[in-house]
Design a protein around this motif. Sequence first.
Motif, PDB file in Angstrom:
ATOM      1  N   LEU A 198      32.295 -56.780 -32.480  1.00  0.00           N
ATOM      2  CA  LEU A 198      32.076 -55.339 -32.391  1.00  0.00           C
ATOM      3  C   LEU A 198      32.742 -54.582 -33.532  1.00  0.00           C
ATOM      4  O   LEU A 198      33.878 -54.876 -33.914  1.00  0.00           O
TER       5      LEU A 198
ATOM      6  N   ARG B  86      27.346 -53.752 -32.428  1.00  0.00           N
ATOM      7  CA  ARG B  86      27.523 -55.206 -32.261  1.00  0.00           C
ATOM      8  C   ARG B  86      26.785 -55.961 -33.349  1.00  0.00           C
ATOM      9  O   ARG B  86      25.658 -55.608 -33.701  1.00  0.00           O
TER      10      ARG B  86
ATOM     11  N   VAL C   4      30.143 -47.680 -31.173  1.00  0.00           N
ATOM     12  CA  VAL C   4      30.362 -49.110 -30.985  1.00  0.00           C
ATOM     13  C   VAL C   4      29.076 -49.836 -31.382  1.00  0.00           C
ATOM     14  O   VAL C   4      28.019 -49.611 -30.783  1.00  0.00           O
TER      15      VAL C   4
END
Length: 201
Positions: free
Chosen positions: A143, A200, A198
């Motif tokens: 992340l 990924r 956030v």
Amino acid sequence: MSRWNELTGATSGEEYAARFAALARGGEDVHGEARFCAALVPAGARVLDAGCGTGRVMIRLAELGYDCVGVDLDASMLAVAREQAPHLPWFHADLAAFEPARLGVAGDFDLVVAAGNIFPLLAPGTEATVVGRLSAALRPGGLLVAGFGLDRAHLPVPPGITLPEYDDHCAAAGLTLVDRFATWDAAPYDGGGYAVSVHRR
């Protein structure tokens, strides 16, 4: 030159640390970023603090049991970090040229955190490069967490990057948006002047 260096002359480490120390003495919570990160990955995870400054976030994460590495371009900030936590790994490096192996550090971080308006304070035109460098330092599934201001009310300089631009840089680096918040306390993002994103890998 980064906008941060233009703003501070890379000499503000002691002043910056003193400001947060005063907030802590006054009862303010100065560990929101670390608490946010700790909710995303378990203790023991490898964390890169990109633009670690005086080490406030990384030192707290290390206390919580995370395996941390800090990188910053401002030597005055790193001097404070090294004084406060000499046992932790602090590196003087430009995020636009960051390669863990060149510093003798393994890549494959579980989480990279860029707190403290890192992206709006980069050297103009390097934002996509920095996202790419940080993405490359993540393990698959890792992340990237970045919190930064989007308007003059939340920044010490005029805004330098929009959320759509940041998301485009992340997509180009192979990152997918997972969630976005308005604060490090995870309040829902409402289109305001600060965002914590956030992504990924």
